[in-house]
Each structure stands twice: as C-alpha cells, then as structure tokens.
Design an enzyme around this catalytic site. Structure first.
Site, PDB file in Angstrom:
ATOM      1  N   SER A 180      -7.411  31.228  -4.360  1.00 51.24           N
ATOM      2  CA  SER A 180      -6.987  31.891  -5.607  1.00 51.24           C
ATOM      3  C   SER A 180      -7.648  33.267  -5.720  1.00 51.24           C
ATOM      4  O   SER A 180      -7.092  34.174  -6.348  1.00 51.24           O
ATOM      5  CB  SER A 180      -7.238  31.018  -6.849  1.00 51.24           C
ATOM      6  OG  SER A 180      -8.542  31.132  -7.356  1.00 51.24           O
ATOM      7  N   LYS A 184     -14.932  26.821 -13.763  1.00 52.73           N
ATOM      8  CA  LYS A 184     -14.728  25.699 -14.672  1.00 52.73           C
ATOM      9  C   LYS A 184     -16.019  25.116 -15.219  1.00 52.73           C
ATOM     10  O   LYS A 184     -15.976  24.250 -16.091  1.00 52.73           O
ATOM     11  CB  LYS A 184     -13.902  24.623 -13.968  1.00 52.73           C
ATOM     12  CG  LYS A 184     -12.473  25.051 -13.746  1.00 52.73           C
ATOM     13  CD  LYS A 184     -11.813  25.405 -15.073  1.00 52.73           C
ATOM     14  CE  LYS A 184     -10.326  25.550 -14.926  1.00 52.73           C
ATOM     15  NZ  LYS A 184      -9.670  25.660 -16.226  1.00 52.73           N
TER      16      LYS A 184
HETATM   17  N1  PMP Z   1      -8.524  29.407  -9.589  1.00 54.01           N
HETATM   18  C1  PMP Z   1      -9.020  28.180  -9.372  1.00 54.01           C
HETATM   19  C2  PMP Z   1      -9.535  27.854  -8.002  1.00 54.01           C
HETATM   20  C3  PMP Z   1      -9.060  27.222 -10.394  1.00 54.01           C
HETATM   21  O1  PMP Z   1      -9.564  26.000 -10.163  1.00 54.01           O
HETATM   22  C4  PMP Z   1      -8.540  27.584 -11.668  1.00 54.01           C
HETATM   23  C5  PMP Z   1      -8.574  26.561 -12.763  1.00 54.01           C
HETATM   24  N2  PMP Z   1      -7.438  25.748 -12.833  1.00 54.01           N
HETATM   25  C6  PMP Z   1      -7.996  28.861 -11.853  1.00 54.01           C
HETATM   26  C7  PMP Z   1      -8.032  29.749 -10.791  1.00 54.01           C
HETATM   27  C8  PMP Z   1      -7.329  29.275 -13.148  1.00 54.01           C
HETATM   28  O2  PMP Z   1      -8.161  29.235 -14.276  1.00 54.01           O
HETATM   29  P1  PMP Z   1      -7.602  28.814 -15.694  1.00 54.01           P
HETATM   30  O3  PMP Z   1      -7.402  27.308 -15.663  1.00 54.01           O
HETATM   31  O4  PMP Z   1      -8.663  29.206 -16.649  1.00 54.01           O
HETATM   32  O5  PMP Z   1      -6.302  29.499 -15.926  1.00 54.01           O
END
Ligand code: PMP
Length: 333
Positions: A287, A66
């Site tokens: 994630s 981010k």
């Molecule tokens: N994994 C984590 C830990 C995140 O903070 C995010 C952001 N929300 C994502 C994946 C997914 O990214 P995006 O918002 O670009 O879809």
C-alpha cells in the site's frame, strides 16, 4: 534495608524516559503528537520537483498505522463499559487485528479476528502468535459486508449470536473512534512535523479512518491542502486497501474531505514498492508503493510538499514478494 533502597532507586531510575527511549510498558510507545512516527523524505522514487515525505507507521509498536485505531477503539469501548464480561471480535485485513490482539492481551480480553483468507499467512500467524482466534472467510482480500460470507458479516453474526459468550465488535468501519484516532494523532503530528507547510496529504483508502481523521484536521488548519485517496483496482492484491467497485464505502469515510481519488493498479504499486526497497531501503508493504506511485501522478510542480502514509512493513508480505520475484535474483546452477 539497603537492598530495598537500592531496588527502589533502581525502579525509579528505570522509569519512563522518552529522551532515552526507555519505557516500562510496550504501550508507552504508542504514537501521538508528543511521540510522532518519523517523517522521512523519499529521494529517488519521486518526480524531482516534489518533496515527498513518508510517515513511517510501521515503526509503531505493533507494526502499523492501525496501532492508533486499535488504541482509540479500545479506549472508547472501555470508557463506555462495553467490554465488561465480553469477548472482542473484529473483521480485519490483519493490521487492526494485530494491534487489537496485542492491546487486548494486556487487558486480559480474548479477541477473535475474522479475516479474508487471501491475506498473507504472515499476518495470520502474527495474529495467532498474539493469542487471537483467527476465522478465515472467502472474501478474498478486503473484508466486505457480503451478507453470507464476508468477514464483516461473520463478525456481526457473532455479536448477534446467542452462544452464551457475549461478543463486542470494535467495528473500525462504523466506529467514529477510528476517525478520532487520526484526528487527534496522525493529523496533528503531520502538521507539526511539516511546520504547516504541505500541499498534499495522501493515504490509501481502507476503512477511510486515516484520510477522514487526518484529512479533516489538516484541512481545518489549511483548507488549501489537497487530500488525496488511493484506491486499488477490483480484484487487487493490496491488503488493507479497498476497491469501491467491489465493496461499499464504510460509514466513517467522509468523501467531502477528499479532493481526488487516484486509482492504482497492482503492477505499478508492486513495481514502486520494489524500487522503494532497492533504491531507498524502505522495507514497506504494497500500500506504500501505491501511495508513492499516486504521488508521482499528482502533476505537482514548484517544489511542493506531499506527505504520504506508509501504513505497514514489507516484512508482512514476504510470501507475496517471493511469489512475485519467482526465480529472479536466484543464482543459476
Ligand atoms: N494500508 C494498509 C496496509 C492498511 O492495513 C490499511 C488499513 N486498512 C490502510 C492502508 C488504509 O487505512 P484506513 O483503514 O485508515 O483507510
């Protein structure tokens, strides 16, 4: 006079030097095609016939994928003059808020983050350490647009309120600068780092900024690259990801770029995260475990190359991991 000369030459000597990795400002570490985050191969926790590389976004200066989004959102707001005499507000599961807080602090702009209360305390503390005001909402884990009590709705209500303070919402869910960040940086970096030799791109679905921006760039270079989104189960415990059974898709998410969505439940995501720690030394958040688990479901063969986003560090989830581990691994008395 001599002293001044010495000082001047010292300052010159200490100017930015990317090769020496010496910088005059933390923001100089922000990623881009000339300063890519590392792409590191996963050697044990994948099927033997797939070359999986993780893009280590937690090595960004503010700790996640981010950083890219926050820098682009702020640049857009500044360019359009929207930040003048205003405070910033954003709904976030933590990572966008953290990067925005660090960058806003540099600009002397106050930030309020509305955040689901189930997000790990580590992230809320990080936000407070960076000077952000943190407002918790009861929407569990991913900020939803629930009209009454969602983090997104609360942020929007601050913008609409007439409190004497003008609030501007960065709005990573609807603001195309989020997609632009990944179209201009993440996508080109991956293309260069793989010499254009990849068959799969995998990213967790949150705002959809990563998959839409990087996915679009990669498909423009080679339309045969398969873009795979990772979606968690309803009521999941993977901050940053979003289940579309419980939350509507953000406006910036372009489904037409996504070839397949792989659903990953909490248990395999956490099991794989643990394996990444124990077998490979990747200190990653859940994630990333979900992304690596999804990669093992691809059915890829023939030594294909996949690149997955490792969005953030496991250090932000220590309280979750401690809870999951329980007493396991503790010496018995
Ligand atoms: N994994 C984590 C830990 C995140 O903070 C995010 C952001 N929300 C994502 C994946 C997914 O990214 P995006 O918002 O670009 O879809």
């Amino acid at each position: 006079m001599t002293r001044i000369n010495t000082r001047a030459s010292l300052i010159k000597h200490l100017a930015n030097d990317r090769q020496l990795r010496r910088y005059g400002d933390i923001r100089d570490l922000l990623p881009g095609p000339d300063n890519p985050t590392p792409l590191v191969r996963v050697n044990r926790v994948t099927p033997p016939d797939l070359q999986l590389f993780l893009k280590l976004e937690w090595l960004n200066p503010f700790g996640s994928v981010k950083d890219r989004t926050a820098a682009h959102l702020l640049a857009g707001l500044v360019e359009r003059g929207e930040l003048a005499d205003a405070q910033l507000v954003e709904a976030s599961s933590g990572n966008t808020g953290i990067a925005l807080a660090a960058l806003a602090a540099h600009m002397g702009v106050q930030l309020t983050v509305t955040i689901p209360d189930g997000v790990p305390e580590e992230k809320k503390t990080l936000l407070r350490m960076l000077g952000a005001e943190v407002w918790e909402t009861p929407d569990d884990l991913c900020p939803v647009d629930h009209p009454k009590d969602g983090a997104i709705a609360l942020a929007r209500s601050l913008v609409a309120s007439d409190t004497g303070t003008r609030y501007v919402m960065a709005d990573q869910y609807e603001n195309y600068d989020n997609v632009r960040a990944h179209y201009e940086t993440t996508g080109p970096e991956i293309w260069r780092q793989t010499n254009g030799h990849l068959q799969y791109f995998l990213a967790g679905l949150g705002t959809g900024g990563t998959i839409t921006g990087a996915g679009r760039f990669l498909k423009e270079q080679d339309p045969t690259i398969r873009v795979i989104g990772i979606e968690p189960q309803a009521g999941h415990r993977i901050p940053g990801l979003r289940s579309f059974k419980e939350a509507k898709p953000p406006g910036i998410l372009d489904w037409t770029l996504i070839d397949d969505v792989i659903q990953v439940d909490d248990d395999p995501a956490y099991d794989v995260t643990e394996r990444l720690f124990r077998e490979e030394g990747f200190i990653v958040g859940p994630s990333t475990g979900a992304v690596v688990h999804a990669a093992s479901q691809l059915g890829a063969g023939g030594n294909e190359v996949a690149v997955g986003i490792s969005a953030d560090s496991g250090l932000k989830y220590m309280s979750y991991f401690a809870e999951r581990l329980g007493d396991e691994g503790l010496p018995t008395v």
